[in-house]
Design a protein around this motif. Structure first.
Motif, PDB file in Angstrom:
ATOM      1  N   ALA A  70       0.930  -0.824   0.300  1.00  0.00           N
ATOM      2  CA  ALA A  70       0.008  -0.137   0.046  1.00  0.00           C
ATOM      3  C   ALA A  70       0.956   1.245  -0.153  1.00  0.00           C
ATOM      4  O   ALA A  70       0.486   2.261  -0.362  1.00  0.00           O
ATOM      5  N   ARG A  71       1.732   1.203   1.045  1.00  0.00           N
ATOM      6  CA  ARG A  71       2.957   2.278   0.999  1.00  0.00           C
ATOM      7  C   ARG A  71       3.651   2.203  -0.854  1.00  0.00           C
ATOM      8  O   ARG A  71       4.252   3.942  -1.030  1.00  0.00           O
ATOM      9  N   SER A  72       3.836   1.781  -1.216  1.00  0.00           N
ATOM     10  CA  SER A  72       4.301   1.153  -2.894  1.00  0.00           C
ATOM     11  C   SER A  72       3.911   2.253  -3.773  1.00  0.00           C
ATOM     12  O   SER A  72       4.064   2.199  -5.163  1.00  0.00           O
ATOM     13  N   LEU A  73       2.266   2.564  -3.780  1.00  0.00           N
ATOM     14  CA  LEU A  73       1.153   3.155  -4.498  1.00  0.00           C
ATOM     15  C   LEU A  73       1.658   5.002  -4.439  1.00  0.00           C
ATOM     16  O   LEU A  73       1.855   5.546  -3.358  1.00  0.00           O
ATOM     17  N   ASP A  74       1.620   4.335  -6.002  1.00  0.00           N
ATOM     18  CA  ASP A  74       2.132   5.865  -6.276  1.00  0.00           C
ATOM     19  C   ASP A  74       0.475   6.883  -6.630  1.00  0.00           C
ATOM     20  O   ASP A  74      -0.023   6.622  -7.390  1.00  0.00           O
ATOM     21  N   PRO A  75       0.424   7.857  -5.282  1.00  0.00           N
ATOM     22  CA  PRO A  75      -0.880   8.568  -5.076  1.00  0.00           C
ATOM     23  C   PRO A  75      -0.983   9.378  -6.359  1.00  0.00           C
ATOM     24  O   PRO A  75      -1.970   9.827  -6.732  1.00  0.00           O
ATOM     25  N   GLY A  76      -0.441   9.851  -7.355  1.00  0.00           N
ATOM     26  CA  GLY A  76      -0.277  10.496  -8.325  1.00  0.00           C
ATOM     27  C   GLY A  76      -1.154  10.089  -9.676  1.00  0.00           C
ATOM     28  O   GLY A  76      -1.646  10.410 -10.795  1.00  0.00           O
ATOM     29  N   ARG A  77      -1.030   8.513  -9.367  1.00  0.00           N
ATOM     30  CA  ARG A  77      -1.422   7.201 -10.764  1.00  0.00           C
ATOM     31  C   ARG A  77      -2.706   7.523  -9.958  1.00  0.00           C
ATOM     32  O   ARG A  77      -3.910   6.946 -11.159  1.00  0.00           O
ATOM     33  N   ASN A  78      -3.985   7.797  -9.154  1.00  0.00           N
ATOM     34  CA  ASN A  78      -5.166   7.890  -8.573  1.00  0.00           C
ATOM     35  C   ASN A  78      -5.460   6.194  -8.949  1.00  0.00           C
ATOM     36  O   ASN A  78      -6.456   6.514  -9.475  1.00  0.00           O
ATOM     37  N   ALA A  79      -4.810   5.190  -8.805  1.00  0.00           N
ATOM     38  CA  ALA A  79      -5.593   3.562  -8.737  1.00  0.00           C
ATOM     39  C   ALA A  79      -6.467   3.276  -7.795  1.00  0.00           C
ATOM     40  O   ALA A  79      -5.993   4.062  -6.780  1.00  0.00           O
ATOM     41  N   ARG A  80      -7.304   2.846  -7.694  1.00  0.00           N
ATOM     42  CA  ARG A  80      -8.138   2.433  -7.187  1.00  0.00           C
ATOM     43  C   ARG A  80      -8.090   0.696  -6.414  1.00  0.00           C
ATOM     44  O   ARG A  80      -7.140   0.113  -7.345  1.00  0.00           O
ATOM     45  N   VAL A  81      -7.848   0.773  -4.896  1.00  0.00           N
ATOM     46  CA  VAL A  81      -7.529  -0.713  -4.581  1.00  0.00           C
ATOM     47  C   VAL A  81      -8.610  -1.359  -4.784  1.00  0.00           C
ATOM     48  O   VAL A  81      -9.671  -0.932  -4.278  1.00  0.00           O
ATOM     49  N   LEU A  82      -8.491  -2.857  -4.990  1.00  0.00           N
ATOM     50  CA  LEU A  82      -9.861  -3.857  -5.077  1.00  0.00           C
ATOM     51  C   LEU A  82      -9.543  -4.713  -4.284  1.00  0.00           C
ATOM     52  O   LEU A  82      -8.270  -5.004  -4.311  1.00  0.00           O
ATOM     53  N   SER A  83     -10.035  -5.847  -3.577  1.00  0.00           N
ATOM     54  CA  SER A  83      -9.770  -6.627  -3.107  1.00  0.00           C
ATOM     55  C   SER A  83     -10.899  -7.792  -3.268  1.00  0.00           C
ATOM     56  O   SER A  83     -11.871  -7.646  -3.926  1.00  0.00           O
ATOM     57  N   ARG A  84     -10.553  -9.379  -2.898  1.00  0.00           N
ATOM     58  CA  ARG A  84     -11.192 -10.343  -3.123  1.00  0.00           C
ATOM     59  C   ARG A  84     -10.836 -11.494  -1.594  1.00  0.00           C
ATOM     60  O   ARG A  84      -9.973 -11.734  -1.814  1.00  0.00           O
ATOM     61  N   ALA A  85     -11.728 -11.584  -1.477  1.00  0.00           N
ATOM     62  CA  ALA A  85     -11.550 -13.066  -0.144  1.00  0.00           C
ATOM     63  C   ALA A  85     -11.572 -14.476  -1.335  1.00  0.00           C
ATOM     64  O   ALA A  85     -12.126 -14.121  -2.287  1.00  0.00           O
ATOM     65  N   LEU A  86     -10.963 -15.263  -0.680  1.00  0.00           N
ATOM     66  CA  LEU A  86     -11.014 -16.283  -1.557  1.00  0.00           C
ATOM     67  C   LEU A  86     -11.709 -17.645  -0.592  1.00  0.00           C
ATOM     68  O   LEU A  86     -11.874 -17.495   0.702  1.00  0.00           O
TER      69      LEU A  86
END
Length: 161
Positions: A145-161
């Motif tokens: 999460a800390r490595s994500l570049d805030p300038g890219r405006n990426a959405r974080v998604l998750s899925r339980a297995l």
């Protein structure tokens, strides 16, 4: 013929197969990713990363041996992160991405991971169709999460297995 002799594995088909990447395929992974980096869909990664983390990747291989898709799965405690997901333009819409994603689910389950995370700057449609949902980055593995570049405006998604 019996169903047993005619059935194929879900991740193999005559038009391409999905398999773990080999250690020596770092240059091919980098080359496959390059158009997506140029388009802004992927972050640029050095060749050394592809070489050192080739074992993270699943690849889709054409019958002639060409790599036409890849997806990295990085393991963290109890969770995995999917990254560097790309499918060659001429293979998009053929089911290759879905098969790579399903293979990543199987690999993650085999490693006893309970949740998968990813970040996308696009629509995330394939992820959403396969059970991912938007989530807050604070729920993801901290280092990732800390490595994500805030300038890219990426959405974080998750899925339980």
């Amino acid at each position: 013929m019996s169903p047993r002799t005619t059935a194929t594995r879900w991740y193999d088909a005559p038009e391409f197969s999905v398999r773990p990447a080999r250690q020596d395929e770092g240059p091919e992974l980098a080359a496959l990713s390059r158009p997506f980096v140029r388009a802004g869909a992927l972050r640029e990664r050095p060749l050394s990363l592809y070489l050192s983390r080739a074992c993270d990747f699943l690849v889709a291989q054409a019958p002639d041996g060409t790599l036409e898709g890849c997806l990295g799965l990085r393991e963290h405690p109890a969770a995995g992160v999917l990254y560097n997901f790309c499918v060659a333009g001429h293979r998009q819409g053929t089911g290759m991405g879905a098969r790579l994603l399903l293979a990543a689910f199987a690999k993650a389950r085999g490693r006893s991971l309970t949740t998968l995370f990813t970040a996308t700057t696009g629509s995330g449609g394939l992820f959403l169709r396969h059970g991912f949902a938007p989530t807050h980055p604070s729920l993801a593995p901290i280092a990732w999460a800390r490595s994500l570049d805030p300038g890219r405006n990426a959405r974080v998604l998750s899925r339980a297995l």
